[in-house]
Design a protein around this motif. Structure first.
Motif, PDB file in Angstrom:
ATOM      1  N   GLY A 182     -23.301 -29.008 -44.296  1.00 21.20           N
ATOM      2  CA  GLY A 182     -24.101 -30.233 -44.232  1.00 21.20           C
ATOM      3  C   GLY A 182     -23.965 -30.958 -42.911  1.00 21.20           C
ATOM      4  O   GLY A 182     -24.932 -31.571 -42.418  1.00 21.20           O
ATOM      5  N   ASP A 183     -22.779 -30.884 -42.297  1.00 22.94           N
ATOM      6  CA  ASP A 183     -22.574 -31.520 -40.986  1.00 22.94           C
ATOM      7  C   ASP A 183     -23.338 -30.781 -39.888  1.00 22.94           C
ATOM      8  O   ASP A 183     -23.813 -31.404 -38.930  1.00 22.94           O
ATOM      9  CB  ASP A 183     -21.085 -31.558 -40.650  1.00 22.94           C
ATOM     10  CG  ASP A 183     -20.302 -32.484 -41.564  1.00 22.94           C
ATOM     11  OD1 ASP A 183     -20.917 -33.330 -42.229  1.00 22.94           O
ATOM     12  OD2 ASP A 183     -19.061 -32.336 -41.627  1.00 22.94           O
ATOM     13  N   VAL A 184     -23.435 -29.467 -40.019  1.00 24.24           N
ATOM     14  CA  VAL A 184     -24.202 -28.693 -39.037  1.00 24.24           C
ATOM     15  C   VAL A 184     -25.681 -29.072 -39.121  1.00 24.24           C
ATOM     16  O   VAL A 184     -26.353 -29.233 -38.096  1.00 24.24           O
ATOM     17  CB  VAL A 184     -24.022 -27.181 -39.262  1.00 24.24           C
ATOM     18  CG1 VAL A 184     -24.852 -26.388 -38.251  1.00 24.24           C
ATOM     19  CG2 VAL A 184     -22.552 -26.794 -39.152  1.00 24.24           C
ATOM     20  N   ILE A 185     -26.192 -29.239 -40.336  1.00 27.76           N
ATOM     21  CA  ILE A 185     -27.590 -29.639 -40.498  1.00 27.76           C
ATOM     22  C   ILE A 185     -27.807 -31.040 -39.912  1.00 27.76           C
ATOM     23  O   ILE A 185     -28.825 -31.294 -39.250  1.00 27.76           O
ATOM     24  CB  ILE A 185     -27.990 -29.619 -41.987  1.00 27.76           C
ATOM     25  CG1 ILE A 185     -27.767 -28.218 -42.582  1.00 27.76           C
ATOM     26  CG2 ILE A 185     -29.445 -30.048 -42.141  1.00 27.76           C
ATOM     27  CD1 ILE A 185     -28.481 -27.099 -41.874  1.00 27.76           C
ATOM     28  N   THR A 186     -26.852 -31.935 -40.120  1.00 30.12           N
ATOM     29  CA  THR A 186     -26.946 -33.271 -39.533  1.00 30.12           C
ATOM     30  C   THR A 186     -26.975 -33.202 -38.012  1.00 30.12           C
ATOM     31  O   THR A 186     -27.753 -33.906 -37.351  1.00 30.12           O
ATOM     32  CB  THR A 186     -25.768 -34.149 -39.988  1.00 30.12           C
ATOM     33  OG1 THR A 186     -25.806 -34.285 -41.414  1.00 30.12           O
ATOM     34  CG2 THR A 186     -25.830 -35.527 -39.354  1.00 30.12           C
ATOM     35  N   ALA A 187     -26.136 -32.330 -37.445  1.00 36.08           N
ATOM     36  CA  ALA A 187     -26.111 -32.154 -35.991  1.00 36.08           C
ATOM     37  C   ALA A 187     -27.470 -31.656 -35.488  1.00 36.08           C
ATOM     38  O   ALA A 187     -27.986 -32.149 -34.470  1.00 36.08           O
ATOM     39  CB  ALA A 187     -25.009 -31.176 -35.605  1.00 36.08           C
ATOM     40  N   LEU A 201     -22.557 -27.131 -26.865  1.00 39.37           N
ATOM     41  CA  LEU A 201     -21.752 -28.045 -27.658  1.00 39.37           C
ATOM     42  C   LEU A 201     -20.806 -27.238 -28.535  1.00 39.37           C
ATOM     43  O   LEU A 201     -21.251 -26.379 -29.306  1.00 39.37           O
ATOM     44  CB  LEU A 201     -22.651 -28.922 -28.541  1.00 39.37           C
ATOM     45  CG  LEU A 201     -23.635 -29.837 -27.817  1.00 39.37           C
ATOM     46  CD1 LEU A 201     -24.589 -30.487 -28.818  1.00 39.37           C
ATOM     47  CD2 LEU A 201     -22.895 -30.907 -27.019  1.00 39.37           C
ATOM     48  N   ASP A 202     -19.514 -27.494 -28.397  1.00 35.74           N
ATOM     49  CA  ASP A 202     -18.512 -26.859 -29.257  1.00 35.74           C
ATOM     50  C   ASP A 202     -18.227 -27.794 -30.420  1.00 35.74           C
ATOM     51  O   ASP A 202     -17.713 -28.899 -30.226  1.00 35.74           O
ATOM     52  CB  ASP A 202     -17.229 -26.570 -28.469  1.00 35.74           C
ATOM     53  CG  ASP A 202     -17.440 -25.497 -27.422  1.00 35.74           C
ATOM     54  OD1 ASP A 202     -17.785 -24.364 -27.821  1.00 35.74           O
ATOM     55  OD2 ASP A 202     -17.278 -25.789 -26.227  1.00 35.74           O
ATOM     56  N   LEU A 203     -18.573 -27.348 -31.623  1.00 37.12           N
ATOM     57  CA  LEU A 203     -18.484 -28.224 -32.793  1.00 37.12           C
ATOM     58  C   LEU A 203     -17.686 -27.535 -33.891  1.00 37.12           C
ATOM     59  O   LEU A 203     -18.118 -26.513 -34.436  1.00 37.12           O
ATOM     60  CB  LEU A 203     -19.892 -28.554 -33.299  1.00 37.12           C
ATOM     61  CG  LEU A 203     -19.990 -29.540 -34.467  1.00 37.12           C
ATOM     62  CD1 LEU A 203     -19.422 -30.900 -34.081  1.00 37.12           C
ATOM     63  CD2 LEU A 203     -21.442 -29.678 -34.922  1.00 37.12           C
ATOM     64  N   HIS A 273     -19.580 -37.158 -29.722  1.00 34.98           N
ATOM     65  CA  HIS A 273     -20.128 -38.288 -28.951  1.00 34.98           C
ATOM     66  C   HIS A 273     -21.606 -38.053 -28.661  1.00 34.98           C
ATOM     67  O   HIS A 273     -22.432 -38.967 -28.823  1.00 34.98           O
ATOM     68  CB  HIS A 273     -19.342 -38.461 -27.659  1.00 34.98           C
ATOM     69  CG  HIS A 273     -19.910 -39.527 -26.760  1.00 34.98           C
ATOM     70  ND1 HIS A 273     -19.772 -40.873 -27.029  1.00 34.98           N
ATOM     71  CD2 HIS A 273     -20.651 -39.433 -25.613  1.00 34.98           C
ATOM     72  CE1 HIS A 273     -20.384 -41.570 -26.078  1.00 34.98           C
ATOM     73  NE2 HIS A 273     -20.929 -40.721 -25.209  1.00 34.98           N
ATOM     74  N   TYR A 274     -21.948 -36.863 -28.245  1.00 36.11           N
ATOM     75  CA  TYR A 274     -23.333 -36.555 -27.877  1.00 36.11           C
ATOM     76  C   TYR A 274     -24.254 -36.632 -29.086  1.00 36.11           C
ATOM     77  O   TYR A 274     -25.384 -37.139 -29.008  1.00 36.11           O
ATOM     78  CB  TYR A 274     -23.397 -35.162 -27.253  1.00 36.11           C
ATOM     79  CG  TYR A 274     -24.759 -34.781 -26.732  1.00 36.11           C
ATOM     80  CD1 TYR A 274     -25.240 -35.314 -25.542  1.00 36.11           C
ATOM     81  CD2 TYR A 274     -25.558 -33.876 -27.424  1.00 36.11           C
ATOM     82  CE1 TYR A 274     -26.492 -34.972 -25.054  1.00 36.11           C
ATOM     83  CE2 TYR A 274     -26.812 -33.519 -26.948  1.00 36.11           C
ATOM     84  CZ  TYR A 274     -27.279 -34.072 -25.765  1.00 36.11           C
ATOM     85  OH  TYR A 274     -28.518 -33.721 -25.290  1.00 36.11           O
ATOM     86  N   LEU A 275     -23.778 -36.128 -30.230  1.00 33.41           N
ATOM     87  CA  LEU A 275     -24.600 -36.082 -31.438  1.00 33.41           C
ATOM     88  C   LEU A 275     -24.519 -37.364 -32.260  1.00 33.41           C
ATOM     89  O   LEU A 275     -25.359 -37.592 -33.135  1.00 33.41           O
ATOM     90  CB  LEU A 275     -24.156 -34.900 -32.309  1.00 33.41           C
ATOM     91  CG  LEU A 275     -24.330 -33.520 -31.682  1.00 33.41           C
ATOM     92  CD1 LEU A 275     -23.588 -32.476 -32.498  1.00 33.41           C
ATOM     93  CD2 LEU A 275     -25.806 -33.161 -31.564  1.00 33.41           C
ATOM     94  N   ASN A 276     -23.478 -38.165 -32.006  1.00 38.00           N
ATOM     95  CA  ASN A 276     -23.263 -39.411 -32.751  1.00 38.00           C
ATOM     96  C   ASN A 276     -23.210 -39.148 -34.258  1.00 38.00           C
ATOM     97  O   ASN A 276     -23.959 -39.736 -35.049  1.00 38.00           O
ATOM     98  CB  ASN A 276     -24.362 -40.429 -32.430  1.00 38.00           C
ATOM     99  CG  ASN A 276     -24.042 -41.815 -32.989  1.00 38.00           C
ATOM    100  OD1 ASN A 276     -22.872 -42.174 -33.161  1.00 38.00           O
ATOM    101  ND2 ASN A 276     -25.074 -42.588 -33.295  1.00 38.00           N
ATOM    102  N   ILE A 277     -22.310 -38.248 -34.656  1.00 35.47           N
ATOM    103  CA  ILE A 277     -22.146 -37.934 -36.068  1.00 35.47           C
ATOM    104  C   ILE A 277     -20.678 -38.054 -36.462  1.00 35.47           C
ATOM    105  O   ILE A 277     -19.796 -38.017 -35.607  1.00 35.47           O
ATOM    106  CB  ILE A 277     -22.643 -36.506 -36.411  1.00 35.47           C
ATOM    107  CG1 ILE A 277     -21.804 -35.446 -35.679  1.00 35.47           C
ATOM    108  CG2 ILE A 277     -24.111 -36.354 -36.102  1.00 35.47           C
ATOM    109  CD1 ILE A 277     -22.126 -34.028 -36.114  1.00 35.47           C
TER     110      ILE A 277
END
Length: 299
Positions: A182-187, A201-203, A273-277
Motif C-alpha cells: 500500500g505504501d508503494v501505491i501511495t508513492a 529513489l531508494d524506498l 522527503h521527495y514523495l512526502n509520505i
C-alpha cells in the motif's frame, strides 16, 4: 492522467490498477488472453500484444501521457531470461515513449541493482534502469526490497514460514527491510501528481531486521512461535545448481538464492522527503497480512 501500464497482471501492478484506476484512465498491455482475464472487472482498458511489436505498442502509447512499468523477475527461465524481462522490456517502453513524446515514465526496480554486481539479476536490472534514465523522456525509478501485500507471493511465503513449527532457512541472519504494498501505491500516486524528474529513489520499509526476527514477528500475529533453523548458504547453492542441471525450469536457482541472501539496508530519507509520505509501521503491516492470511485459510 492517461497511463500506459505494463506488468499489471502481477500482484503490485494489479493493486495499482485496482486502487488508482478510478482516478486515472489506464491502458494496460499484457502478452496473453490469460493475463487479460486476470484484469477483468478492474477499471482498465486491456490490450493484448507483444512488447516487441513496436508499431502496435506505439499505437497504444499514442493515447497515453505517462508509462508505469511493473515488469520484473527474480527467476529467469529458458522462455524468459533476465535480458528479455528487463532490458528488452525497457527498450520497448522507451522507444514507444519517445516515439509519441510522452511526458514521463516510472519504473519499479530492485534494491541492490548494480552494473558491477556478480548477481546476473541485479546486473540486468541496473542495465534496464540505465535504459530508462538515458531516454529523452524523463524517467523516475523506484528501487524496492521485499514488498509485502495482501495475498501476494512474498507475504504468503513469509506467513507460511511463520505458521510452521520449525522452519529451515539459508543464512537466516540476512537483513530484510520489507515495505507494505500500500505504501508503494501511495508513492506512485504522489509521483503521478507531479512532473516526472529523471532520478532514482531508494524506498524501503520502516524497519531493518534479520530474517529470523521477521519470521518470528510474523508468527506472533498468528499466535505461533516458529523455531528457525539456519543452514549454510553453500548448501542451498549446491542444491540449486543441481536442480538447474537436471531441470529446464527449476523452482529455485543459484541467482535467486544469492539475490534473496543480500542484506537490505536502505536509507529512506531522500525518497520519503521527495514523495512526502509516511510508511506503514512493520507491526501494522504484519497485522494486516496475518488477518488476511487467516481469512484465506478459512475461506
Amino acid at each position: 492522467m492517461k497511463l500506459l501500464v505494463t506488468g499489471a497482471n502481477g500482484s503490485l501492478g494489479h493493486r495499482f490498477v485496482d486502487e488508482l484506476g478510478g482516478e486515472h484512465k489506464i491502458t494496460t498491455v499484457v502478452r496473453s488472453e490469460a493475463a487479460a482475464r486476470r484484469l477483468q472487472g478492474l477499471p482498465v482498458k486491456c490490450v493484448v500484444l507483444d512488447l516487441d511489436d513496436h508499431d502496435a505498442l506505439v499505437e497504444v502509447a499514442s493515447e497515453c501521457e505517462l508509462a508505469v512499468n511493473f515488469i520484473g523477475i527474480i527467476r529467469a527461465s529458458a522462455d524468459n531470461s533476465y535480458y528479455q524481462a528487463h532490458e528488452m522490456t525497457a527498450q520497448a517502453i522507451v522507444r514507444a515513449a519517445e516515439a509519441v513524446a510522452m511526458k514521463g515514465m516510472i519504473s519499479l526496480s530492485i534494491t541492490g541493482a548494480d552494473s558491477e554486481s556478480r548477481n546476473s539479476c541485479l546486473r540486468s536490472r541496473s542495465e534496464a534502469d540505465q535504459i530508462f534514465l538515458q531516454s529523452s523522456v524523463p524517467a523516475t525509478l523506484i528501487r524496492l526490497p521485499m514488498v509485502l501485500g495482501e495475498r501476494d507471493a512474498a507475504s504468503q511465503a513469509l506467513l507460511k514460514k511463520a505458521a510452521s513449527a520449525i522452519h529451515f532457512s539459508f543464512r537466516a541472519g540476512s537483513l530484510e527491510q520489507p515495505i507494505y504494498a500500500g505504501d508503494v501505491i501511495t508513492a506512485l500516486d504522489r509521483l503521478l501528481n507531479q512532473p516526472i524528474q529523471p532520478r532514482v529513489l531508494d524506498l524501503g520499509g520502516p524497519e531493518c531486521l534479520p530474517r529470523h526476527q521477521l519470521i518470528r514477528l510474523a508468527g506472533s500475529y498468528l499466535e505461533v512461535k516458529p523455531i528457525i533453523q539456519t543452514l549454510p548458504l553453500f548448501l542451498g547453492l549446491l542444491a540449486a545448481g543441481l536442480l538447474q542441471h537436471l531441470m529446464s525450469s527449476p523452482p529455485v536457482t543459484r541467482t535467486m538464492l544469492e539475490l534473496l541472501d543480500q542484506d537490505d539496508v536502505i536509507d529512506n530519507r531522500d525518497a520519503l522527503h521527495y514523495l512526502n509520505i509516511e510508511l506503514t509501521p512493520l507491526a501494522d503491516m504484519l497485522s494486516y497480512l496475518a488477518e488476511d492470511f487467516r481469512q484465506l485459510q478459512y475461506s
